[in-house]
Design an enzyme around this catalytic site. Structure first.
Site, PDB file in Angstrom:
ATOM      1  N   SER A  10      19.429   9.075  -2.532  1.00  0.00           N
ATOM      2  CA  SER A  10      18.260   8.234  -3.053  1.00  0.00           C
ATOM      3  C   SER A  10      17.331   8.967  -2.766  1.00  0.00           C
ATOM      4  O   SER A  10      17.033   9.993  -2.058  1.00  0.00           O
ATOM      5  CB  SER A  10      18.166   6.830  -2.234  1.00  0.00           C
ATOM      6  OG  SER A  10      18.335   7.006  -0.453  1.00  0.00           O
ATOM      7  N   ALA A  46      -0.571   0.997   2.593  1.00  0.00           N
ATOM      8  CA  ALA A  46      -0.853  -0.173   3.535  1.00  0.00           C
ATOM      9  C   ALA A  46      -2.224  -0.901   3.119  1.00  0.00           C
ATOM     10  O   ALA A  46      -3.173  -0.257   2.230  1.00  0.00           O
ATOM     11  CB  ALA A  46      -1.008   0.500   4.871  1.00  0.00           C
ATOM     12  N   HIS A  71       8.826  -0.404  -1.778  1.00  0.00           N
ATOM     13  CA  HIS A  71       8.344  -0.382  -0.457  1.00  0.00           C
ATOM     14  C   HIS A  71       7.396  -1.687  -0.500  1.00  0.00           C
ATOM     15  O   HIS A  71       6.666  -1.942  -1.436  1.00  0.00           O
ATOM     16  CB  HIS A  71       7.746   0.820  -0.002  1.00  0.00           C
ATOM     17  CG  HIS A  71       8.474   2.082  -0.059  1.00  0.00           C
ATOM     18  ND1 HIS A  71       8.314   3.146   0.957  1.00  0.00           N
ATOM     19  CD2 HIS A  71       9.622   2.373  -0.672  1.00  0.00           C
ATOM     20  CE1 HIS A  71       9.408   3.891   0.825  1.00  0.00           C
ATOM     21  NE2 HIS A  71      10.039   3.674   0.028  1.00  0.00           N
ATOM     22  N   ARG A 101       5.867  -1.943   8.498  1.00  0.00           N
ATOM     23  CA  ARG A 101       4.750  -2.275   8.860  1.00  0.00           C
ATOM     24  C   ARG A 101       3.277  -1.749   8.029  1.00  0.00           C
ATOM     25  O   ARG A 101       2.401  -2.308   7.747  1.00  0.00           O
ATOM     26  CB  ARG A 101       4.445  -2.080  10.521  1.00  0.00           C
ATOM     27  CG  ARG A 101       3.167  -2.507  11.016  1.00  0.00           C
ATOM     28  CD  ARG A 101       2.759  -1.797  12.503  1.00  0.00           C
ATOM     29  NE  ARG A 101       2.402  -0.522  12.100  1.00  0.00           N
ATOM     30  CZ  ARG A 101       2.346   0.347  13.227  1.00  0.00           C
ATOM     31  NH1 ARG A 101       2.056  -0.351  14.507  1.00  0.00           N
ATOM     32  NH2 ARG A 101       1.735   1.633  13.000  1.00  0.00           N
ATOM     33  N   GLY A 102       3.355  -0.196   8.057  1.00  0.00           N
ATOM     34  CA  GLY A 102       2.607   0.455   7.606  1.00  0.00           C
ATOM     35  C   GLY A 102       1.493   0.984   8.340  1.00  0.00           C
ATOM     36  O   GLY A 102       1.497   0.600   9.593  1.00  0.00           O
ATOM     37  N   ASP A 103       0.513   1.687   7.870  1.00  0.00           N
ATOM     38  CA  ASP A 103      -0.423   2.184   9.050  1.00  0.00           C
ATOM     39  C   ASP A 103      -1.849   2.208   8.153  1.00  0.00           C
ATOM     40  O   ASP A 103      -1.888   2.691   7.133  1.00  0.00           O
ATOM     41  CB  ASP A 103      -0.405   3.733   8.911  1.00  0.00           C
ATOM     42  CG  ASP A 103       0.782   3.945  10.111  1.00  0.00           C
ATOM     43  OD1 ASP A 103       1.142   3.545  10.895  1.00  0.00           O
ATOM     44  OD2 ASP A 103       1.693   4.911   9.397  1.00  0.00           O
ATOM     45  N   PHE A 210       1.392  16.541   7.580  1.00  0.00           N
ATOM     46  CA  PHE A 210       2.068  15.223   7.515  1.00  0.00           C
ATOM     47  C   PHE A 210       3.024  14.924   8.933  1.00  0.00           C
ATOM     48  O   PHE A 210       2.888  13.771   9.373  1.00  0.00           O
ATOM     49  CB  PHE A 210       3.414  15.411   6.402  1.00  0.00           C
ATOM     50  CG  PHE A 210       3.138  15.139   5.283  1.00  0.00           C
ATOM     51  CD1 PHE A 210       2.235  13.892   4.811  1.00  0.00           C
ATOM     52  CD2 PHE A 210       3.460  15.658   4.126  1.00  0.00           C
ATOM     53  CE1 PHE A 210       1.890  13.764   3.611  1.00  0.00           C
ATOM     54  CE2 PHE A 210       3.084  15.556   2.823  1.00  0.00           C
ATOM     55  CZ  PHE A 210       2.320  14.439   2.522  1.00  0.00           C
ATOM     56  N   HIS A 260      18.472  10.393   1.827  1.00  0.00           N
ATOM     57  CA  HIS A 260      17.380   9.788   1.230  1.00  0.00           C
ATOM     58  C   HIS A 260      16.280  11.084   1.140  1.00  0.00           C
ATOM     59  O   HIS A 260      15.735  11.559   2.231  1.00  0.00           O
ATOM     60  CB  HIS A 260      16.938   8.544   1.953  1.00  0.00           C
ATOM     61  CG  HIS A 260      15.580   8.202   1.612  1.00  0.00           C
ATOM     62  ND1 HIS A 260      15.600   7.215   0.305  1.00  0.00           N
ATOM     63  CD2 HIS A 260      14.287   8.265   1.760  1.00  0.00           C
ATOM     64  CE1 HIS A 260      14.405   6.749   0.212  1.00  0.00           C
ATOM     65  NE2 HIS A 260      13.505   7.431   0.734  1.00  0.00           N
TER      66      HIS A 260
HETATM   67  P1  FAD Z   1       7.554  -1.465  12.988  1.00  0.00           P
HETATM   68  O1  FAD Z   1       8.968  -1.146  13.000  1.00  0.00           O
HETATM   69  O2  FAD Z   1       6.779  -2.633  13.127  1.00  0.00           O
HETATM   70  O3  FAD Z   1       7.156  -0.569  14.275  1.00  0.00           O
HETATM   71  C1  FAD Z   1       5.734   0.158  14.518  1.00  0.00           C
HETATM   72  C2  FAD Z   1       5.511   0.383  15.991  1.00  0.00           C
HETATM   73  O4  FAD Z   1       5.534  -1.074  16.788  1.00  0.00           O
HETATM   74  C3  FAD Z   1       6.745   1.080  16.774  1.00  0.00           C
HETATM   75  O5  FAD Z   1       6.084   2.046  17.664  1.00  0.00           O
HETATM   76  C4  FAD Z   1       7.608   0.055  17.391  1.00  0.00           C
HETATM   77  O6  FAD Z   1       8.344   0.518  18.553  1.00  0.00           O
HETATM   78  C5  FAD Z   1       6.535  -0.953  17.809  1.00  0.00           C
HETATM   79  N1  FAD Z   1       6.907  -2.343  17.899  1.00  0.00           N
HETATM   80  C6  FAD Z   1       7.737  -2.994  16.960  1.00  0.00           C
HETATM   81  N2  FAD Z   1       8.054  -4.131  17.343  1.00  0.00           N
HETATM   82  C7  FAD Z   1       7.271  -4.376  18.366  1.00  0.00           C
HETATM   83  C8  FAD Z   1       7.355  -5.446  19.432  1.00  0.00           C
HETATM   84  N3  FAD Z   1       7.770  -6.557  19.120  1.00  0.00           N
HETATM   85  N4  FAD Z   1       6.636  -5.313  20.464  1.00  0.00           N
HETATM   86  C9  FAD Z   1       6.033  -4.097  20.917  1.00  0.00           C
HETATM   87  N5  FAD Z   1       6.044  -2.834  19.995  1.00  0.00           N
HETATM   88  C10 FAD Z   1       7.050  -3.079  18.919  1.00  0.00           C
HETATM   89  N6  FAD Z   1       3.955   3.551   5.302  1.00  0.00           N
HETATM   90  C11 FAD Z   1       3.135   2.956   4.357  1.00  0.00           C
HETATM   91  O7  FAD Z   1       2.070   2.614   4.463  1.00  0.00           O
HETATM   92  N7  FAD Z   1       3.800   2.810   2.866  1.00  0.00           N
HETATM   93  C12 FAD Z   1       4.935   3.074   2.836  1.00  0.00           C
HETATM   94  O8  FAD Z   1       5.612   2.777   1.531  1.00  0.00           O
HETATM   95  C13 FAD Z   1       6.025   3.866   3.728  1.00  0.00           C
HETATM   96  N8  FAD Z   1       7.116   4.066   3.593  1.00  0.00           N
HETATM   97  C14 FAD Z   1       8.092   4.587   4.653  1.00  0.00           C
HETATM   98  C15 FAD Z   1       9.204   4.694   4.327  1.00  0.00           C
HETATM   99  C16 FAD Z   1       9.995   5.218   5.652  1.00  0.00           C
HETATM  100  C17 FAD Z   1      11.529   5.558   5.264  1.00  0.00           C
HETATM  101  C18 FAD Z   1       9.475   5.464   6.779  1.00  0.00           C
HETATM  102  C19 FAD Z   1      10.482   5.875   7.758  1.00  0.00           C
HETATM  103  C20 FAD Z   1       8.263   5.115   6.948  1.00  0.00           C
HETATM  104  C21 FAD Z   1       7.400   4.687   5.788  1.00  0.00           C
HETATM  105  N9  FAD Z   1       5.924   4.444   6.112  1.00  0.00           N
HETATM  106  C22 FAD Z   1       5.443   3.932   4.885  1.00  0.00           C
HETATM  107  C23 FAD Z   1       5.363   4.504   7.416  1.00  0.00           C
HETATM  108  C24 FAD Z   1       5.406   3.418   8.158  1.00  0.00           C
HETATM  109  O9  FAD Z   1       4.582   2.422   7.662  1.00  0.00           O
HETATM  110  C25 FAD Z   1       4.702   3.925   9.575  1.00  0.00           C
HETATM  111  O10 FAD Z   1       5.681   4.950  10.367  1.00  0.00           O
HETATM  112  C26 FAD Z   1       4.226   2.863  10.544  1.00  0.00           C
HETATM  113  O11 FAD Z   1       3.621   3.446  11.580  1.00  0.00           O
HETATM  114  C27 FAD Z   1       5.463   2.189  11.199  1.00  0.00           C
HETATM  115  O12 FAD Z   1       6.049   1.348  10.292  1.00  0.00           O
HETATM  116  P2  FAD Z   1       7.569   0.431  10.756  1.00  0.00           P
HETATM  117  O13 FAD Z   1       7.616  -0.455   9.544  1.00  0.00           O
HETATM  118  O14 FAD Z   1       8.272   1.293  11.136  1.00  0.00           O
HETATM  119  O15 FAD Z   1       6.730  -0.505  11.896  1.00  0.00           O
END
Ligand code: FAD
Length: 280
Positions: A10, A46, A71, A101-103, A210, A260
């Protein structure tokens, strides 16, 4: 599927910001379609900052006869906006989402109604049942904001229990971290495929920037060699192809369920790695 082994591929793109970028990406995609990707995904800024570009790129890919994943990030979003987004994507014929989640850029308050990606996965399932195949992010080298590796693994498990079907990892250059993570996921009884994210190395400065931002570790031996190559881009690319092809070989031999590619809207490095892997 490809000729060397049945490892699915992918490819990830980001939405271009200019009409020239849109044209360029269209040409890049046509080259990459030689790899017969299982799907192509498009990132989502985000806070919804790239929503239009994301959705129109997804629409273009679907129109080219290739499966497209959008996404979708939840930080700063409300239920109302996400419901709208899901409706648009469903009407477009999208069947696969990468739920994140996003940043938010620094300076933005978190706001919004969602805290973690697991909340988004649960919301998507409640709103749309099994309409979408949901991918989530995984971090073999641990997410930079995680309290501990164990807490991060639990956070990953929460996304799976909320309804994720498969996962894509943050990129890494240390295959052992990936294999260990997969073992830990298996040990929790989670059966979903965890597909390694592959970042080709084409520029030293871009990679360092990055990686600092997303917490991906560049092993010392790679960092030092890249530094020693200065701005000799030909040698950097040659070194990068060797390193990343070797990584993919290790991952394939170790049973990774797919690859991927973070293509960065470029085709050359991804195509050359896959050619060396005898994948097309
Ligand atoms: P989560 O899974 O919510 O985790 C975020 C943090 O919170 C982690 O440290 C986790 O340990 C912690 N956490 C989660 N749940 C809990 C809980 N219940 N209690 C306490 N802590 C918790 N970013 C974008 O903005 N747009 C994109 O399109 C994008 N695409 C991506 C694609 C891939 C394949 C990857 C790997 C990353 C991508 N990102 C993207 C980056 C991503 O948004 C960031 O890494 C962000 O910081 C975390 O997103 P997540 O979905 O992993 O968050």
């Amino acid at each position: 599927m490809n000729k060397a082994s049945p490892i699915p591929l992918s490819i990830e793109f980001f939405p271009p910001k200019t009409p020239e970028g849109v044209d360029k990406l269209r040409a890049v995609r046509q080259q990459l379609y030689a790899l017969k990707p299982e799907f192509c995904s498009v990132t989502f800024g985000a806070g919804g900052s790239t929503q239009e570009g994301t959705f129109s790129t997804v629409r273009d890919i679907l129109g080219e006869g290739v499966d497209a994943a959008s996404h979708l990030s939840c930080i700063g979003a409300t239920r109302v906006t996400l419901r709208q987004h899901l409706g648009i994507l469903k009407a477009m014929g999208v069947k696969r989402l990468v739920a994140l989640r996003g940043d938010l850029p620094s300076g933005y308050g978190a706001g919004g109604e969602f805290q973690y990606a697991s909340d988004l996965v649960a919301f998507i399932r409640t709103e749309t049942g099994d309409d979408f195949h949901i991918e989530v992010a995984a971090y073999p080298e641990v997410h930079p904001q995680a309290k501990s590796p164990a807490a991060d693994l639990q956070a990953f498990a929460a996304k799976v229990k909320a309804g994720a079907n498969s996962a894509i990892t943050q990129y890494f250059y240390n295959a052992d971290a990936y294999f260990r993570f997969v073992e830990e996921v298996d040990a929790l009884g989670l059966t979903l495929p965890v597909v390694p994210g592959i970042m080709p190395i084409t520029s030293s400065t871009q990679l360092m920037r990055f990686s600092d931002a997303c917490g991906a570790e560049i092993p010392r031996w790679i960092r030092l060699r890249l530094q020693s190559l200065g701005d000799d881009t030909v040698s950097i690319r040659a070194f990068g192809l060797d390193v990343v092809t070797g990584l993919c070989e290790q991952l394939r031999a170790g049973g990774a369920p797919g690859l991927h590619f973070y293509a960065m809207n470029q085709s050359v490095a991804t195509l050359e790695i896959c050619r060396r892997l005898d994948l097309f």
